[in-house]
Enzyme design. Structure first.
Site, PDB file in Angstrom:
ATOM      1  N   GLY A  40       0.839  -1.191   0.000  1.00 29.63           N
ATOM      2  CA  GLY A  40       0.000   0.000   0.000  1.00 29.63           C
ATOM      3  C   GLY A  40       0.870   1.235   0.000  1.00 29.63           C
ATOM      4  O   GLY A  40       1.875   1.304   0.720  1.00 29.63           O
ATOM      5  N   GLY A  49      -0.406   4.630   0.158  1.00 28.62           N
ATOM      6  CA  GLY A  49      -1.067   5.867   0.573  1.00 28.62           C
ATOM      7  C   GLY A  49      -0.197   6.533   1.621  1.00 28.62           C
ATOM      8  O   GLY A  49       1.007   6.266   1.712  1.00 28.62           O
ATOM      9  N   ALA A  75      -0.002   6.240   4.968  1.00 27.60           N
ATOM     10  CA  ALA A  75       0.616   5.385   5.988  1.00 27.60           C
ATOM     11  C   ALA A  75       1.743   4.555   5.377  1.00 27.60           C
ATOM     12  O   ALA A  75       2.827   4.441   5.950  1.00 27.60           O
ATOM     13  CB  ALA A  75      -0.434   4.478   6.622  1.00 27.60           C
ATOM     14  N   SER A 100      -3.465   6.547  -4.836  1.00 31.61           N
ATOM     15  CA  SER A 100      -3.987   6.015  -3.580  1.00 31.61           C
ATOM     16  C   SER A 100      -5.124   6.880  -3.042  1.00 31.61           C
ATOM     17  O   SER A 100      -5.176   8.080  -3.289  1.00 31.61           O
ATOM     18  CB  SER A 100      -2.865   5.961  -2.539  1.00 31.61           C
ATOM     19  OG  SER A 100      -1.803   5.186  -3.045  1.00 31.61           O
ATOM     20  N   ALA A 128      -8.588  12.642   0.624  1.00 32.33           N
ATOM     21  CA  ALA A 128      -8.873  13.279   1.913  1.00 32.33           C
ATOM     22  C   ALA A 128      -8.863  14.786   1.694  1.00 32.33           C
ATOM     23  O   ALA A 128      -7.965  15.322   1.069  1.00 32.33           O
ATOM     24  CB  ALA A 128      -7.828  12.882   2.949  1.00 32.33           C
ATOM     25  N   PHE A 161     -12.877  21.867  13.483  1.00 31.85           N
ATOM     26  CA  PHE A 161     -13.423  20.617  12.965  1.00 31.85           C
ATOM     27  C   PHE A 161     -14.338  20.005  14.018  1.00 31.85           C
ATOM     28  O   PHE A 161     -14.285  20.397  15.191  1.00 31.85           O
ATOM     29  CB  PHE A 161     -12.274  19.658  12.624  1.00 31.85           C
ATOM     30  CG  PHE A 161     -12.170  19.317  11.159  1.00 31.85           C
ATOM     31  CD1 PHE A 161     -12.237  20.300  10.189  1.00 31.85           C
ATOM     32  CD2 PHE A 161     -12.005  17.992  10.742  1.00 31.85           C
ATOM     33  CE1 PHE A 161     -12.135  19.988   8.844  1.00 31.85           C
ATOM     34  CE2 PHE A 161     -11.902  17.671   9.395  1.00 31.85           C
ATOM     35  CZ  PHE A 161     -11.973  18.665   8.441  1.00 31.85           C
ATOM     36  N   GLN A 215     -17.767   4.274  10.347  1.00 30.48           N
ATOM     37  CA  GLN A 215     -18.245   5.656  10.422  1.00 30.48           C
ATOM     38  C   GLN A 215     -19.076   6.049   9.206  1.00 30.48           C
ATOM     39  O   GLN A 215     -18.680   5.807   8.074  1.00 30.48           O
ATOM     40  CB  GLN A 215     -17.049   6.604  10.529  1.00 30.48           C
ATOM     41  CG  GLN A 215     -17.444   8.074  10.585  1.00 30.48           C
ATOM     42  CD  GLN A 215     -16.290   8.938  11.039  1.00 30.48           C
ATOM     43  OE1 GLN A 215     -15.379   9.221  10.263  1.00 30.48           O
ATOM     44  NE2 GLN A 215     -16.299   9.351  12.289  1.00 30.48           N
ATOM     45  N   HIS A 217     -20.201   9.255   7.335  1.00 30.37           N
ATOM     46  CA  HIS A 217     -19.855  10.681   7.258  1.00 30.37           C
ATOM     47  C   HIS A 217     -21.125  11.473   7.002  1.00 30.37           C
ATOM     48  O   HIS A 217     -21.927  11.081   6.164  1.00 30.37           O
ATOM     49  CB  HIS A 217     -18.846  10.906   6.123  1.00 30.37           C
ATOM     50  CG  HIS A 217     -18.184  12.253   6.179  1.00 30.37           C
ATOM     51  ND1 HIS A 217     -18.865  13.418   5.894  1.00 30.37           N
ATOM     52  CD2 HIS A 217     -16.916  12.613   6.499  1.00 30.37           C
ATOM     53  CE1 HIS A 217     -18.025  14.442   6.041  1.00 30.37           C
ATOM     54  NE2 HIS A 217     -16.845  13.981   6.403  1.00 30.37           N
ATOM     55  N   LEU A 259     -17.508  12.483  -1.156  1.00 34.09           N
ATOM     56  CA  LEU A 259     -17.421  13.274   0.067  1.00 34.09           C
ATOM     57  C   LEU A 259     -17.511  14.789  -0.159  1.00 34.09           C
ATOM     58  O   LEU A 259     -16.931  15.325  -1.090  1.00 34.09           O
ATOM     59  CB  LEU A 259     -16.070  12.961   0.722  1.00 34.09           C
ATOM     60  CG  LEU A 259     -15.802  13.548   2.093  1.00 34.09           C
ATOM     61  CD1 LEU A 259     -16.706  12.908   3.116  1.00 34.09           C
ATOM     62  CD2 LEU A 259     -14.342  13.320   2.474  1.00 34.09           C
ATOM     63  N   GLU A 263     -15.766  17.844   5.860  1.00 36.63           N
ATOM     64  CA  GLU A 263     -16.187  18.416   7.131  1.00 36.63           C
ATOM     65  C   GLU A 263     -15.717  19.874   7.235  1.00 36.63           C
ATOM     66  O   GLU A 263     -16.294  20.691   7.955  1.00 36.63           O
ATOM     67  CB  GLU A 263     -15.587  17.595   8.284  1.00 36.63           C
ATOM     68  CG  GLU A 263     -16.043  18.027   9.655  1.00 36.63           C
ATOM     69  CD  GLU A 263     -15.828  16.929  10.696  1.00 36.63           C
ATOM     70  OE1 GLU A 263     -16.284  15.797  10.458  1.00 36.63           O
ATOM     71  OE2 GLU A 263     -15.200  17.204  11.715  1.00 36.63           O
ATOM     72  N   ARG A 275     -19.013  13.212  14.306  1.00 38.75           N
ATOM     73  CA  ARG A 275     -19.681  12.715  13.103  1.00 38.75           C
ATOM     74  C   ARG A 275     -20.845  11.759  13.390  1.00 38.75           C
ATOM     75  O   ARG A 275     -21.868  11.795  12.705  1.00 38.75           O
ATOM     76  CB  ARG A 275     -18.659  12.035  12.190  1.00 38.75           C
ATOM     77  CG  ARG A 275     -17.722  13.035  11.558  1.00 38.75           C
ATOM     78  CD  ARG A 275     -16.683  12.368  10.684  1.00 38.75           C
ATOM     79  NE  ARG A 275     -15.858  13.404  10.055  1.00 38.75           N
ATOM     80  CZ  ARG A 275     -14.805  13.138   9.294  1.00 38.75           C
ATOM     81  NH1 ARG A 275     -14.423  11.884   9.085  1.00 38.75           N
ATOM     82  NH2 ARG A 275     -14.125  14.124   8.752  1.00 38.75           N
ATOM     83  N   HIS A 329     -18.088   5.653   5.367  1.00 38.28           N
ATOM     84  CA  HIS A 329     -16.904   6.476   5.104  1.00 38.28           C
ATOM     85  C   HIS A 329     -15.603   5.892   5.623  1.00 38.28           C
ATOM     86  O   HIS A 329     -14.586   5.903   4.933  1.00 38.28           O
ATOM     87  CB  HIS A 329     -17.138   7.845   5.741  1.00 38.28           C
ATOM     88  CG  HIS A 329     -15.988   8.801   5.601  1.00 38.28           C
ATOM     89  ND1 HIS A 329     -15.509   9.182   4.362  1.00 38.28           N
ATOM     90  CD2 HIS A 329     -15.247   9.466   6.522  1.00 38.28           C
ATOM     91  CE1 HIS A 329     -14.504  10.035   4.542  1.00 38.28           C
ATOM     92  NE2 HIS A 329     -14.309  10.221   5.841  1.00 38.28           N
ATOM     93  N   ARG A 332     -14.432   8.158  14.995  1.00 37.91           N
ATOM     94  CA  ARG A 332     -13.229   8.947  14.738  1.00 37.91           C
ATOM     95  C   ARG A 332     -13.575  10.425  14.577  1.00 37.91           C
ATOM     96  O   ARG A 332     -14.590  10.761  13.983  1.00 37.91           O
ATOM     97  CB  ARG A 332     -12.566   8.446  13.454  1.00 37.91           C
ATOM     98  CG  ARG A 332     -11.407   9.293  12.998  1.00 37.91           C
ATOM     99  CD  ARG A 332     -10.691   8.691  11.820  1.00 37.91           C
ATOM    100  NE  ARG A 332     -11.422   8.771  10.567  1.00 37.91           N
ATOM    101  CZ  ARG A 332     -11.568   9.880   9.830  1.00 37.91           C
ATOM    102  NH1 ARG A 332     -11.063  11.019  10.243  1.00 37.91           N
ATOM    103  NH2 ARG A 332     -12.233   9.842   8.692  1.00 37.91           N
ATOM    104  N   ASN A 346      -8.309  13.342  12.296  1.00 43.11           N
ATOM    105  CA  ASN A 346      -7.447  12.399  13.020  1.00 43.11           C
ATOM    106  C   ASN A 346      -6.987  11.223  12.154  1.00 43.11           C
ATOM    107  O   ASN A 346      -6.050  10.531  12.526  1.00 43.11           O
ATOM    108  CB  ASN A 346      -8.161  11.849  14.258  1.00 43.11           C
ATOM    109  CG  ASN A 346      -7.903  12.712  15.498  1.00 43.11           C
ATOM    110  OD1 ASN A 346      -7.129  13.663  15.438  1.00 43.11           O
ATOM    111  ND2 ASN A 346      -8.541  12.372  16.601  1.00 43.11           N
ATOM    112  N   SER A 347      -7.640  10.986  11.018  1.00 46.19           N
ATOM    113  CA  SER A 347      -7.221   9.818  10.225  1.00 46.19           C
ATOM    114  C   SER A 347      -5.918  10.096   9.503  1.00 46.19           C
ATOM    115  O   SER A 347      -5.006   9.275   9.482  1.00 46.19           O
ATOM    116  CB  SER A 347      -8.301   9.395   9.240  1.00 46.19           C
ATOM    117  OG  SER A 347      -8.535  10.412   8.298  1.00 46.19           O
TER     118      SER A 347
END
Lengths: 556, 314
Positions: free
Chosen positions: A10, A12, A14, A40, A45, A113, A226, A228, A238, A241, A272, A336, A371, A375-376
């Protein structure tokens, strides 16, 4: 056979953050991704990334907001790590070259937020994920980290209770390859596409979660998915937020700012789960418009919308045919983010030796039952870095072990069988039935009977999946095959979600039951664990780690 | 609505060369091209291969030629295409090798992006501050605009220059280059400007605006190219033929209000112009070489005013 110290699956946020960190300790790092890194889903986001940067804010206050947001299910030791390391990680991203919107004094700008007691969300207009994704990719180029792009992982190679590497299809050649590694880091993102029209990309199919689960690592808190509050009706895409953070209003069909009834203090910026439930209630009680409520940004003015919310304006115009400068956007809650995932410690280590996980596919757990926005991205950076470090340290400390010989040939046989199978249903039929069942039975408000239906449906789909076929029998870039394998991943995870949800007889965070409407700390202040067995997941439970914040009533 | 598609197919395991296949499918009014080809893959032809991911024009995966123009399939509306063209023709992006159907080998594109050193190079003599580097918000416009680029390769593969000159670094890479040139935290601006001004760099752009026209994100690569060119000129980085050519244009118009096509090659190429002699001779024989000495336009005062005004507006 390819051989590395650390293989990251992966690319992305992380995954790339992990690879960059791992490469500091060991040269032999490779990143495998089923798409190109910049494709990714982290890039989608929008709103931002949290850190207590201001002297008027504090990591402790950030941690408290996160604990409360998690409905006290988050592990407080992990949350303290997340929030105390956040400022340093943001500064490091900035030094790498990440673009941030700036305040008038030249510092990184921060916006309010949901669920946060302080405006601590750093952002770059509404393309925050995209700019960080590009910054990390560019660092990988600078460091010369090897990337195998468009390699699709089909299984983990496990020998003697230790993860020894991976088996993957090189999509461009169609060949199945084994990659031996002293440590594997999974950073494959979430699995919201268990639901129909989620906000996620089509590639977010929970691959890593399912691979780890099948290989003997443990899944945790999978029932916490979650919804959203602001996704577009047509396809679930999306609306950040940040739109509410900048001052957007949520309106029902009567033109009322209905959040006053549900969260009189925080209004649109409650967490959320609270906002999504409020919207769903308005819609179900007949105060919606065609299955939606409205987000109204008109009072923000054209300039602010164009400057800070440029992407969502484009999406609203393209997808909903609405220019938010002129008209409110119809939105609804949509699947989400998976709070649950592969259980890890604060160093990213899973229950399977040699296997690490970070980002949405992992469950540390810092998000608990719900969440907080912003924070993600933070989790991907903090725990991506930590997993990269821990995996490279492990790789430096162990000698190269043997790769299970049969792993490649077994996998070759399994894939060939699937490609040759003549009669059966195509996998997308099953995926659609899964998504339909999840939307109907595992949505915002849950009850035992519906969840039971969902469990039965998933079991039926599992059985039918064992006989599924692919129509494309070729080897080169066979997306019919990868779609089928991805459907298999989603079915696995759907089963763990439905079973975990059915068993949890309380309402907490995103898991909201009409038949058990109260949070029950006595019985359920604990994580759900799911272990793979041939007959479906076996559930177990684990206490939540508390440090400073005893559970309290939660209102916004 | 029932819609007809013609899609280029090619499977290297079976086909000697690409061919077109027709499909007809019932679609909702607001369907995108991506939703349509997903429906075709699921309902008609499981072998149809293409890349896709986010469905919201942010990942850049689904770039393809739709009615002969590079577009993101997730952003292109079927109804718009049908209204304009009557039907829908889908082909892979141009210039890149086809791997299968609409999937092309993007590697040559990634190599071009890498050429512009797309990462921050802070001044090595300045220690990194403890906190973030301060950035004046009024300077971030270019950086953010160029950061909107999703590297979909629409502009690169529809670029008219890259078609004739495959070595041209291309509009996407140049926009990425400008993102770092404009970044006040970067300490390698002159080095970047020099490298971007080299042959196959920014001066190869023919200013046709095709990149700006096809960009699905409003990045405006041509404007980025103009801005790096301008800055290179200001900083005296003027060794490339391209900038000499532009300078010769400017001098000629300033002097006489006319373009002196006879002296242009000499001023652009210097002694290298000798290599053009055979072509010049042929042109001469066909009466295509203008006389090198020109009379200025009658109203030079107008020309002078135009230059004055332009100077003022800079």
């Amino acid at each position: 056979m390819l051989e590395y110290d650390v293989v990251v699956v992966g690319a992305g946020l992380a995954g790339m953050r992990a690879a960059i960190e791992a490469s500091k300790k060991t040269a032999k790092v490779a990143v495998l991704t089923k798409v190109h890194p910049v494709r990714s889903h982290s890039g989608a986001a929008q709103g931002g990334i949290n850190a207590a940067l201001s002297p008027a804010d504090s990591p402790e206050s950030h941690a408290f907001d996160t604990v409360k947001g998690s409905d006290y299910l988050g592990d407080q030791d992990a949350i303290e790590v997340l929030c105390s390391e956040a400022p340093g990680d943001i500064i490091e991203l900035e030094h790498m070259g990440t673009v941030f919107s700036r305040a008038s004094d030249g510092r990184i700008a921060q916006r309010p937020f949901g669920g946060a007691g302080f405006p601590r969300t750093c952002y770059a207009s509404d393309i925050t994920g995209l700019v960080i994704l590009h910054a990390l990719y560019e660092q990988m180029l600078k460091l010369g980290i090897k990337v195998y792009d468009e390699w699709f992982v089909t299984s983990l190679a496990v020998d003697d209770g230790v993860c020894r590497g991976i088996i993957a299809i090189d999509l461009k050649s169609g060949k199945l390859e084994a990659v031996k590694a002293k440590a594997v880091i999974l950073a494959t993102g979430g699995c919201a596409p268990v639901f129909h029209n989620s906000s996620n990309a089509l590639i977010s199919t929970g691959d890593g979660m399912s691979l780890a689960y099948r290989a003997g690592a443990t899944l945790m808190d999978m029932e916490f998915l979650q919804f959203h509050p602001t996704t577009l009706k047509a396809n679930g895409v999306l609306i950040t937020e940040g739109a509410r953070g900048e001052g957007g209003y949520l309106l029902n069909a009567l033109g009322e700012r209905f959040m006053a009834k549900y969260a009189p203090n925080k209004m649109e910026l409650a967490s959320r789960d609270v906002v999504s439930r409020a919207e769903q209630t308005e819609i179900e009680e007949g105060r919606g418009i065609d299955g939606c409520v409205l987000i109204d940004l008109r009072h923000l003015g054209a300039q602010k919308i164009k400057e800070r919310l440029m992407q969502i304006r484009e999406l609203a115009m393209d997808i909903a045919g609405v220019d938010p400068i002129e008209q409110p956007i119809p939105i609804r809650p949509g699947a989400h983010y998976s709070m649950g995932g592969i259980k890890t410690d604060v160093h990213g280590a899973t229950m399977l030796k040699g296997l690490y996980a970070a980002g949405e596919c992992a469950c540390v757990s810092v998000h608990g039952a719900n969440r907080l926005g912003g924070n993600s991205l933070l989790e991907t950076i903090v725990f991506g870095r930590r997993a990269g470090r821990a995996a490279s340290e492990l790789a430096c400390s162990v000698a190269g072990a043997s790769f299970p010989e049969a792993a490649l040939s077994d996998e070759e046989r399994r894939i060939s069988e699937l490609l040759k199978r003549e009669k059966g249903e195509r996998a997308h039929v099953l995926r659609k039935e899964l998504q339909e069942a999840a939307n109907t039975n595992l949505g915002i408000f849950r009850v035992a009977k519906k969840m039971q239906n969902c469990v039965e449906k998933v079991r039926e789909l599992k059985e039918r999946y064992a006989r599924a076929i692919v129509q494309d029998r070729g080897r080169i870039f066979n997306t019919d095959l990868t779609n089928a394998l991805q459907t298999g991943y989603l079915i696995d995870l759907g089963e763990a979600m439905a079973l975990g949800a059915l068993a949890r007889e309380e309402s907490r965070g995103a898991h909201s039951r009409l038949d058990f409407p109260k949070r029950d700390d006595e019985k359920w202040l604990k994580h759900t664990l799911a272990y793979w067995t041939p007959n479906g997941p076996r559930l177990g439970y684990l206490d939540v780690t508390m440090t400073k914040w005893p559970p309290a009533e939660r209102s916004y | 609505m029932l819609v007809s598609f013609k899609i280029q197919k090619f499977n290297p395991e079976v086909d000697a060369k690409p061919y077109y296949r027709d499909y007809e499918i019932e679609l909702p009014e607001r369907a995108t091209v991506l939703e349509s080809i997903i429906a075709i893959k699921e309902e008609i032809d499981g072998t149809l291969s293409f890349r896709c991911s986010c469905r919201s024009a942010i990942c850049g995966s689904c770039a393809m030629r739709i009615n002969r123009c590079a577009k993101l399939a997730c952003k292109a509306r079927v109804a718009d295409e049908v209204n304009r063209h009557g039907s829908i023709l889908i082909e892979p992006l141009q210039k890149l090798k086809v791997i299968k159907d609409l999937v092309v080998d993007m590697d040559p594109f990634w190599r071009m992006i890498e050429k512009v050193k797309p990462y921050l190079m802070p001044d090595p003599n300045e220690a990194a501050p403890e906190r973030e580097r301060l950035v004046d918000p009024s300077t971030t416009e270019d950086v953010i605009r160029n950061s909107l680029c999703i590297l979909c390769a629409c502009c690169h593969t529809d670029c008219n220059v890259a078609e004739l000159e495959p070595g041209f670094v291309g509009p996407a890479a140049l926009a990425k280059g400008q993102r770092y040139v404009a970044d006040t935290r970067d300490g390698a601006t002159d080095e970047r400007l020099k490298s971007l001004s080299e042959p196959h760099g920014l001066w190869e752009c023919a200013r046709c605006f095709a990149c700006t026209q096809v960009c699905p994100k409003g990045v405006d690569p041509r404007e980025s190219i103009r801005r790096i060119g301008h800055l290179a000129y200001e900083r005296g980085i003027r060794s490339d033929e391209g900038i000499k050519h532009a300078q010769a244009f400017l001098d000629s118009v300033k002097a006489s209000g006319r373009l002196n096509e006879a002296t242009l090659p000499l001023k652009t190429k210097g002694l290298g112009v000798v290599g053009m002699t055979p072509m010049a001779l042929q042109m001469f024989l066909k009466g295509k070489v203008p006389f090198p000495i020109q009379r200025p336009v009658p109203d030079m005062e107008e020309i002078r005013k135009i230059f004055e005004l332009t100077e003022k507006q800079r």
